[in-house]
Motif scaffolding. Sequence first.
Motif, mmCIF file in Angstrom:
data_model
loop_
_atom_site.group_PDB
_atom_site.id
_atom_site.type_symbol
_atom_site.label_atom_id
_atom_site.label_comp_id
_atom_site.label_asym_id
_atom_site.label_seq_id
_atom_site.Cartn_x
_atom_site.Cartn_y
_atom_site.Cartn_z
ATOM 1 N N MET A 174 -40.113 -17.271 -19.922
ATOM 2 C CA MET A 174 -41.092 -16.285 -20.402
ATOM 3 C C MET A 174 -41.272 -16.449 -21.898
ATOM 4 O O MET A 174 -40.310 -16.562 -22.647
ATOM 5 C CB MET A 174 -40.598 -14.870 -20.111
ATOM 6 C CG MET A 174 -41.533 -13.785 -20.614
ATOM 7 S SD MET A 174 -40.819 -12.146 -20.411
ATOM 8 C CE MET A 174 -39.501 -12.234 -21.615
ATOM 9 N N THR A 175 -42.506 -16.454 -22.362
ATOM 10 C CA THR A 175 -42.812 -16.514 -23.783
ATOM 11 C C THR A 175 -43.585 -15.263 -24.165
ATOM 12 O O THR A 175 -44.788 -15.179 -23.937
ATOM 13 C CB THR A 175 -43.658 -17.753 -24.128
ATOM 14 O OG1 THR A 175 -42.994 -18.912 -23.636
ATOM 15 C CG2 THR A 175 -43.852 -17.863 -25.630
ATOM 16 N N PRO A 176 -42.909 -14.240 -24.696
ATOM 17 C CA PRO A 176 -43.603 -12.986 -25.023
ATOM 18 C C PRO A 176 -44.654 -13.195 -26.103
ATOM 19 O O PRO A 176 -44.457 -13.971 -27.036
ATOM 20 C CB PRO A 176 -42.467 -12.078 -25.530
ATOM 21 C CG PRO A 176 -41.214 -12.702 -25.019
ATOM 22 C CD PRO A 176 -41.484 -14.171 -24.986
ATOM 23 N N GLN A 177 -45.765 -12.502 -25.952
ATOM 24 C CA GLN A 177 -46.810 -12.509 -26.965
ATOM 25 C C GLN A 177 -46.728 -11.179 -27.693
ATOM 26 O O GLN A 177 -47.047 -10.133 -27.132
ATOM 27 C CB GLN A 177 -48.187 -12.665 -26.308
ATOM 28 C CG GLN A 177 -49.352 -12.623 -27.276
ATOM 29 C CD GLN A 177 -49.510 -13.924 -28.028
ATOM 30 O OE1 GLN A 177 -49.106 -14.963 -27.544
ATOM 31 N NE2 GLN A 177 -50.102 -13.871 -29.203
ATOM 32 N N CYS A 178 -46.245 -11.188 -28.942
ATOM 33 C CA CYS A 178 -46.079 -9.946 -29.698
ATOM 34 C C CYS A 178 -47.311 -9.679 -30.529
ATOM 35 O O CYS A 178 -47.833 -10.574 -31.197
ATOM 36 C CB CYS A 178 -44.847 -10.025 -30.595
ATOM 37 S SG CYS A 178 -43.306 -10.115 -29.665
ATOM 38 N N ARG A 190 -47.316 -15.204 -19.614
ATOM 39 C CA ARG A 190 -46.959 -14.578 -20.874
ATOM 40 C C ARG A 190 -46.913 -13.063 -20.735
ATOM 41 O O ARG A 190 -47.713 -12.458 -20.024
ATOM 42 C CB ARG A 190 -47.967 -14.949 -21.962
ATOM 43 C CG ARG A 190 -47.814 -16.382 -22.454
ATOM 44 C CD ARG A 190 -48.531 -16.568 -23.763
ATOM 45 N NE ARG A 190 -48.194 -17.846 -24.362
ATOM 46 C CZ ARG A 190 -48.542 -18.204 -25.594
ATOM 47 N NH1 ARG A 190 -49.216 -17.367 -26.340
ATOM 48 N NH2 ARG A 190 -48.212 -19.376 -26.072
ATOM 49 N N SER A 191 -45.972 -12.443 -21.454
ATOM 50 C CA SER A 191 -45.883 -10.986 -21.494
ATOM 51 C C SER A 191 -46.409 -10.514 -22.841
ATOM 52 O O SER A 191 -46.065 -11.068 -23.879
ATOM 53 C CB SER A 191 -44.427 -10.539 -21.325
ATOM 54 O OG SER A 191 -43.938 -10.890 -20.061
ATOM 55 N N SER A 205 -47.047 -5.301 -21.524
ATOM 56 C CA SER A 205 -45.903 -5.332 -20.619
ATOM 57 C C SER A 205 -44.757 -4.517 -21.205
ATOM 58 O O SER A 205 -43.935 -3.969 -20.472
ATOM 59 C CB SER A 205 -45.440 -6.778 -20.407
ATOM 60 O OG SER A 205 -46.478 -7.583 -19.903
ATOM 61 N N LEU A 206 -44.707 -4.451 -22.531
ATOM 62 C CA LEU A 206 -43.679 -3.682 -23.219
ATOM 63 C C LEU A 206 -44.268 -3.133 -24.516
ATOM 64 O O LEU A 206 -44.940 -3.856 -25.247
ATOM 65 C CB LEU A 206 -42.468 -4.564 -23.542
ATOM 66 C CG LEU A 206 -41.310 -3.898 -24.306
ATOM 67 C CD1 LEU A 206 -40.636 -2.841 -23.433
ATOM 68 C CD2 LEU A 206 -40.293 -4.937 -24.770
ATOM 69 N N LYS A 239 -34.210 -6.117 -23.270
ATOM 70 C CA LYS A 239 -35.372 -5.431 -22.681
ATOM 71 C C LYS A 239 -36.404 -6.435 -22.195
ATOM 72 O O LYS A 239 -37.002 -6.271 -21.118
ATOM 73 C CB LYS A 239 -35.994 -4.497 -23.724
ATOM 74 C CG LYS A 239 -36.998 -3.504 -23.149
ATOM 75 C CD LYS A 239 -36.316 -2.398 -22.376
ATOM 76 C CE LYS A 239 -37.298 -1.363 -21.895
ATOM 77 N NZ LYS A 239 -36.637 -0.221 -21.245
ATOM 78 N N LEU A 240 -36.612 -7.498 -22.957
ATOM 79 C CA LEU A 240 -37.594 -8.513 -22.574
ATOM 80 C C LEU A 240 -37.165 -9.245 -21.310
ATOM 81 O O LEU A 240 -38.025 -9.635 -20.493
ATOM 82 C CB LEU A 240 -37.784 -9.521 -23.718
ATOM 83 C CG LEU A 240 -38.508 -9.006 -24.973
ATOM 84 C CD1 LEU A 240 -38.414 -10.039 -26.091
ATOM 85 C CD2 LEU A 240 -39.957 -8.704 -24.656
ATOM 86 N N GLU A 241 -35.866 -9.443 -21.146
ATOM 87 C CA GLU A 241 -35.394 -10.165 -19.962
ATOM 88 C C GLU A 241 -35.719 -9.429 -18.684
ATOM 89 O O GLU A 241 -35.869 -10.036 -17.625
ATOM 90 C CB GLU A 241 -33.891 -10.412 -20.084
ATOM 91 C CG GLU A 241 -33.549 -11.475 -21.131
ATOM 92 C CD GLU A 241 -32.063 -11.654 -21.316
ATOM 93 O OE1 GLU A 241 -31.297 -10.755 -20.877
ATOM 94 O OE2 GLU A 241 -31.658 -12.660 -21.914
#
Length: 316
Positions: free
Chosen positions: A1-5, A24-25, A69-70, A311-313
């Motif tokens: 997973m590669t989060p997009q902040c 992507r999250s 997502s978060l 949390k991201l996991e």
Amino acid sequence: MTPQCRSKTATSRQEAAIKARPYRSYVHVLHTIPEEIEPLKARTRAARGGFFRGHNKREAQIELCEQASLVVGIGPRIFAQIPIGQSDASHELIPGLNPELLGLSITRARQASCLLTGRMEDADLKGLRTAARAISNLRTSRSSVMDDSAPSLVVRGLDTIYGEDELREAGLGQQQRGGWLRPRPYSENAADIYGDIQTSTLVLMPSLSEGFGLAGYEAIAAGVPVLMSEDSGLADLMKYAEKNSLIDAGFAEACIVASGGNEQVIQGKWADQIRALHADLDAAFNRAAAVRTRMRSHFTWSNAARELVAKLEILE
């Protein structure tokens, strides 16, 4: 997973691009409370259509939160503002104390000097009038124990061109200020800010509202006494830390001051706190050093990163 902040603003094209990549999250970070701070800014109130600027920003934030997502809120005050619909996919991030300031030796300035920092284009929001009049009252009050040694006020954050106008708009024309007010331009050079903090006997954060309160947080990291607005995320954090025995009992009450209400009453409360602290600077610096020591092991960037990653996991 590669989060997009992402921070608080985004374009429709960018949002669509995020949704088009399901692997992507999207992590949305909230670092302000626009509906609180915008009405307190003179430039917002003066702008055409500015009355609802805070509301409009809030609506935009809600829309972005719904797509995320978060949702991450910086500190307890901002975290509490996360839309209810996102409560199951939200996270409170407590920033770590500044490691550079933690690495500095605690030194006490030779002369009494209070420091106020922030962009003074929003001087009313940052509490410049409160700080200046509190200091002025101390210097003119015959009953004050500080008649002969009242502190100066360093104001860091004035516009390089319109700085004097910013002071004037805050009710500090040439007639209202003396040699005790030390104006300094806004600077993005961290060394300038660190130097200001180290040469201060007290950092002031009398903001009418602060989502978090970096100015006060950096004073804590530097081991310099601080007074902060009760209407700030940092004040909420200090209360939490004291309640959970992360700092010594009584520190929160000693450093948190009211910021809303009758101006003269509020200015008087700040003047009283500034006077009391300077009456025994040795004790004030000892308390600041103790709080710095206690907090440095709990509020670290390593802890903040570890909790966010955990949390991201869950999003995988």
